[in-house]
Write a protein that holds these residues in place. Structure first.
Motif, PDB file in Angstrom:
ATOM      1  N   VAL A   9     -25.187  -6.225  18.251  1.00 52.69           N
ATOM      2  CA  VAL A   9     -26.229  -7.247  18.110  1.00 52.69           C
ATOM      3  C   VAL A   9     -25.608  -8.640  18.201  1.00 52.69           C
ATOM      4  CG1 VAL A   9     -27.889  -8.257  16.486  1.00 52.69           C
ATOM      5  CG2 VAL A   9     -27.804  -5.783  16.802  1.00 52.69           C
ATOM      6  N   LEU A  10     -24.484  -8.851  17.562  1.00 48.75           N
ATOM      7  CA  LEU A  10     -23.808 -10.150  17.600  1.00 48.75           C
ATOM      8  C   LEU A  10     -23.337 -10.474  19.025  1.00 48.75           C
ATOM      9  CD1 LEU A  10     -22.747 -12.556  15.968  1.00 48.75           C
ATOM     10  CD2 LEU A  10     -20.637 -11.284  15.656  1.00 48.75           C
ATOM     11  N   ALA A  11     -22.762  -9.497  19.725  1.00 44.14           N
ATOM     12  CA  ALA A  11     -22.315  -9.719  21.098  1.00 44.14           C
ATOM     13  C   ALA A  11     -23.498 -10.011  22.015  1.00 44.14           C
ATOM     14  CB  ALA A  11     -21.536  -8.504  21.592  1.00 44.14           C
ATOM     15  N   GLY A  12     -24.616  -9.315  21.809  1.00 49.40           N
ATOM     16  CA  GLY A  12     -25.810  -9.577  22.614  1.00 49.40           C
ATOM     17  C   GLY A  12     -26.361 -10.966  22.372  1.00 49.40           C
ATOM     18  N   MET A  24     -26.527 -13.883  25.168  1.00 50.28           N
ATOM     19  CA  MET A  24     -27.782 -14.543  25.548  1.00 50.28           C
ATOM     20  C   MET A  24     -27.682 -16.061  25.381  1.00 50.28           C
ATOM     21  SD  MET A  24     -29.799 -12.438  26.809  1.00 50.28           S
ATOM     22  CE  MET A  24     -31.287 -13.381  26.859  1.00 50.28           C
ATOM     23  N   LEU A  25     -27.014 -16.508  24.335  1.00 53.24           N
ATOM     24  CA  LEU A  25     -26.828 -17.956  24.164  1.00 53.24           C
ATOM     25  C   LEU A  25     -25.982 -18.541  25.292  1.00 53.24           C
ATOM     26  CD1 LEU A  25     -26.295 -18.262  20.312  1.00 53.24           C
ATOM     27  CD2 LEU A  25     -28.243 -19.065  21.636  1.00 53.24           C
ATOM     28  N   ALA A  28     -21.352  -0.959  11.362  1.00 50.76           N
ATOM     29  CA  ALA A  28     -20.551  -2.095  11.809  1.00 50.76           C
ATOM     30  C   ALA A  28     -20.619  -2.236  13.329  1.00 50.76           C
ATOM     31  CB  ALA A  28     -19.101  -1.932  11.347  1.00 50.76           C
ATOM     32  N   ILE A  29     -20.603  -1.114  14.033  1.00 50.57           N
ATOM     33  CA  ILE A  29     -20.688  -1.158  15.489  1.00 50.57           C
ATOM     34  C   ILE A  29     -22.037  -1.712  15.927  1.00 50.57           C
ATOM     35  CG2 ILE A  29     -20.688   0.255  17.578  1.00 50.57           C
ATOM     36  CD1 ILE A  29     -18.661   2.081  16.215  1.00 50.57           C
ATOM     37  N   SER A  30     -23.100  -1.347  15.228  1.00 46.69           N
ATOM     38  CA  SER A  30     -24.431  -1.854  15.558  1.00 46.69           C
ATOM     39  C   SER A  30     -24.496  -3.366  15.362  1.00 46.69           C
ATOM     40  CB  SER A  30     -25.490  -1.180  14.692  1.00 46.69           C
ATOM     41  OG  SER A  30     -25.501   0.207  14.894  1.00 46.69           O
ATOM     42  N   LEU A  31     -23.917  -3.849  14.290  1.00 48.67           N
ATOM     43  CA  LEU A  31     -23.912  -5.293  14.038  1.00 48.67           C
ATOM     44  C   LEU A  31     -23.078  -6.039  15.092  1.00 48.67           C
ATOM     45  CD1 LEU A  31     -23.609  -5.442  10.154  1.00 48.67           C
ATOM     46  CD2 LEU A  31     -25.578  -6.041  11.554  1.00 48.67           C
TER      47      LEU A  31
END
Length: 88
Positions: free
Chosen positions: A8-11, A15-16, A2-5
């Motif tokens: 990735v979502l925060a990154g 970036m957007l 969950a932390i990895s996801l």
């Protein structure tokens, strides 16, 4: 997992937002050369009026909107007609 996801979502969101701030202001503000545009350039507003022909200022004694409308409908056409057809 969950932390990895979340990372990735925060990154992705970061970036957007970075792309939006980088390219967003360019799409909103038109690219106009300052020397070519008299309104956005460094020229004085009086110089703008002088460069585009005669400028007739509104008399200072007109205070109310009725006086201004009366002057614009009666006196201003006479003044512009004199400028368009000068007497020799």
């Amino acid at each position: 997992m969950a932390i990895s996801l979340l990372i990735v979502l925060a990154g992705t969101v970061g970036m957007l937002l970075l792309l939006l701030t980088w390219f967003g202001s360019r799409s909103i503000t038109p690219e106009i050369e300052d020397d070519l545009d008299p309104i956005l350039g460094a020229r004085d507003p009086t110089a703008i009026y002088e460069s585009h022909g005669p400028f007739i200022p509104m008399p200072a004694h007109l205070k109310t909107s009725d006086q201004m409308v009366d002057w614009m409908t009666k006196e201003l056409p006479k003044l512009t007609a004199e400028i368009a057809n000068p007497r020799t």
